[in-house]
Design an enzyme around this catalytic site. Sequence first.
Site, PDB file in Angstrom:
ATOM      1  N   ASP A 273     -39.337  81.152 -58.888  1.00  0.00           N
ATOM      2  CA  ASP A 273     -38.080  81.785 -58.490  1.00  0.00           C
ATOM      3  C   ASP A 273     -38.308  83.292 -58.498  1.00  0.00           C
ATOM      4  OD1 ASP A 273     -35.550  82.724 -58.049  1.00  0.00           O
ATOM      5  OD2 ASP A 273     -34.579  81.302 -59.425  1.00  0.00           O
TER       6      ASP A 273
ATOM      7  N   GLU B  29     -36.279  85.407 -56.772  1.00  0.00           N
ATOM      8  CA  GLU B  29     -34.944  85.904 -56.385  1.00  0.00           C
ATOM      9  C   GLU B  29     -34.723  85.775 -54.879  1.00  0.00           C
ATOM     10  OE1 GLU B  29     -31.888  85.793 -56.586  1.00  0.00           O
ATOM     11  OE2 GLU B  29     -31.731  87.027 -58.389  1.00  0.00           O
TER      12      GLU B  29
ATOM     13  N   ASP C 172     -28.827  85.097 -61.358  1.00  0.00           N
ATOM     14  CA  ASP C 172     -27.428  85.538 -61.295  1.00  0.00           C
ATOM     15  C   ASP C 172     -26.504  84.601 -62.076  1.00  0.00           C
ATOM     16  OD1 ASP C 172     -27.563  83.280 -59.747  1.00  0.00           O
ATOM     17  OD2 ASP C 172     -27.020  84.260 -57.862  1.00  0.00           O
TER      18      ASP C 172
HETATM   19  O1  AHR Z   1     -33.886  82.666 -56.039  1.00  0.00           O
HETATM   20  C1  AHR Z   1     -33.023  81.588 -56.229  1.00  0.00           C
HETATM   21  C2  AHR Z   1     -31.726  82.027 -56.827  1.00  0.00           C
HETATM   22  O2  AHR Z   1     -30.990  82.803 -55.939  1.00  0.00           O
HETATM   23  C3  AHR Z   1     -31.792  82.902 -58.049  1.00  0.00           C
HETATM   24  O3  AHR Z   1     -32.136  82.240 -59.246  1.00  0.00           O
HETATM   25  C4  AHR Z   1     -30.391  83.409 -58.121  1.00  0.00           C
HETATM   26  O4  AHR Z   1     -30.264  84.632 -58.793  1.00  0.00           O
HETATM   27  C5  AHR Z   1     -29.966  83.520 -56.670  1.00  0.00           C
HETATM   28  O5  AHR Z   1     -28.758  82.876 -56.454  1.00  0.00           O
END
Ligand code: AHR
Length: 481
Positions: A202, A204, A280
Site C-alpha cells: 500500500d 497510498e 486515511d
Molecule cells: O492506497 C490504498 C488506500 O487508499 C490507502 O490505504 C488509503 O489511505 C486510501 O484510501
Amino acid sequence: AGPCDLYSSGGTPCIAAHSTTRALYNAFTGALYQVKRGSDNTTTTIAPLSAGGVANAAAQDSFCASTTCLITIIYDQSGHGNHLAQAPKGAFSGPESNGADNLASAIGAPVTLNGQKAYGVFVSPGTGYRNNAAKDTAKGDVAEGMYAVLDGTHYNGGCCFDYGNAETSSLDTGNGHMEAIYFGDNSGWGTGAGSGPWLMADLENGLFSGSDPKNNAADPSISSRFFTAVVKGGPNQWALRGANAASGSLSTYYSGVRPKASGYNPMSKEGAIILGIGGDNSNGAQGTFYEGVMTTGYPSDATDNLVQANVVGARYATTSLTSGPALAIGSSISLRATTAGYTTRYLAHTGATVNTQIVSSSSSTGLKQQASWTVRSGLANSACLSFESKDTAGSYIRHYNWELQLNANDGSKQFHEDATFCPQAGLNGQGSSIRAWSFPTRFFRHYNNVTYTGSNGGVHFYDAATSFNNDVSWAISTGFA
Ligand code: AHR
Ligand code: AHR
Ligand code: AHR
C-alpha cells in the site's frame, strides 16, 4: 536469535517490533501487549514466559476469566517506543463514538508456537491500531524494510488490511505517502495471479503488486494458513517477498523499480505506523496479525531469509477456537436464556427475526421447531459452528447489522462468515456463550427479547454492559424438535 537480532546482524535494525505471540529479540523480557477486561475496565500487561519466548497466554486467560478482554496496546519491543494503540478518527471514522476504531478481541486468534498457546490480533472490519508519533521510522525516500506473519485464510476485499508506514495525519496526503504491507483480495487497484488474496504494497492511492500499477502475474494468490509477508523499499527500488510461515523459504514476487505512475518515485513516506487499516483510516478490511517489524535500511534478501527460517522455527500452528459444553455436529439443540426473569425463554425465530420465546413441552409443534437448531460445521471455518433452522432447511442464524437473522444460505463468503460462530464456556458460568467468528468481540445476546451480536460495553443499546454476561450465556439442551 530473534528476528530483530537477525536484522541487527544484517545492518538493518528494527525500529519497531510488534507481536502478541512472542518476543522478537532473544533477550526480550518486557511487555508484549496490554489487555483491558470488560468486568472492571482494568488492564494488565502480558510478557513472554521467558526471555525471547512465547507470550504468557495463561496470564491473559486468568485475567480475562468470566469476562471479555480487548487488546489495548501492542508494545514496541525495539526500544524506540513505537507502541500501537487504538487508531483515532481519520478521513474515515471508526465505529466508536468518537470516530476511533474498534480494539481487537484478545481471544479471536488463538494459536500455538512450539506447542505453547498464544493469541494473535484478529482484525475485524472497523478495527485498527496506529501510532502517528512514531520515531526513527523511514521518512521521504529513505529505505526501510518490514515483515509480518499473518493468517493467510483471513482476509477480505475491503480497504485495507495493512501493517507499516503511513501518514501522521490519518489523512490521504497523496501518492507515495505510505509504504505498508497489504494482504487481501481487494482488486480496485492492483492484482496478482488468480483471485487472491495477495500480498501487495500500500503506497497510498494504490495497492501495488509490482511496477505495473494494475497487475503482476508473478504475485501469487496465497493459500497457506500462516503467511510471511515482506515489503521493503528504498530509492527507486522495492520488493515483495512471501512464504508459508510454517515451512519453506521466501519467494520474491517482485523486486525492481518503483511503480510506473506519478508520485511514487521518489517516495514521500511520513513515518506513522498502522495495523489493520489504510492510511486515511479506511477500516473495512479484515485479517489477522501475529508478529511484524519495521527496520531502518533496506534488508538484504539473505537477512529476510534468516528471518523466515526463524519464523518457521517458531512453529506456528492452529489450536481450538471453542470451549465449554461440546455441541455435536448434526444434533438438534435448544438454547435457553439464563438471565434471571427470562429463563423460560429460548432462542427462536419469527420469520427472519431471531428472538427469544417462551417454549415448553406443551408448546405447539410449530413453536418447538422454531426454537430448535441443527448444529452444523461452521460455514466459514470448520473449527467453529453454524446453526441451521429446524423448520426452514437451508436457512441459518447469521448476523446482519449486528442483529441475528434467519436467512437462506446464499453461498457467499460474506454469508458464510456472518453465519459462523464459536461457542465458549458461558461467561456467567452457565452453558455456552456464542462468539461471532468474524467479530470475536461480539456474542449472541438477547435484549428486550430480540437477539443481536452484542459487544461488552460497546456503542449500541444491545452492547450494554449491564446484564451482559447473563444475556450472552445460554443453557444448551437437546432440541424440542
Ligand atoms: O492506497 C490504498 C488506500 O487508499 C490507502 O490505504 C488509503 O489511505 C486510501 O484510501
Ligand atoms: O452484522 C454486521 C455486518 O452487517 C455483517 O457482517 C454484514 O453482512 C452486514 O453488513
Ligand atoms: O432480553 C431481555 C432483557 O432485555 C435483557 O436481559 C436485558 O439486558 C434487556 O433489558
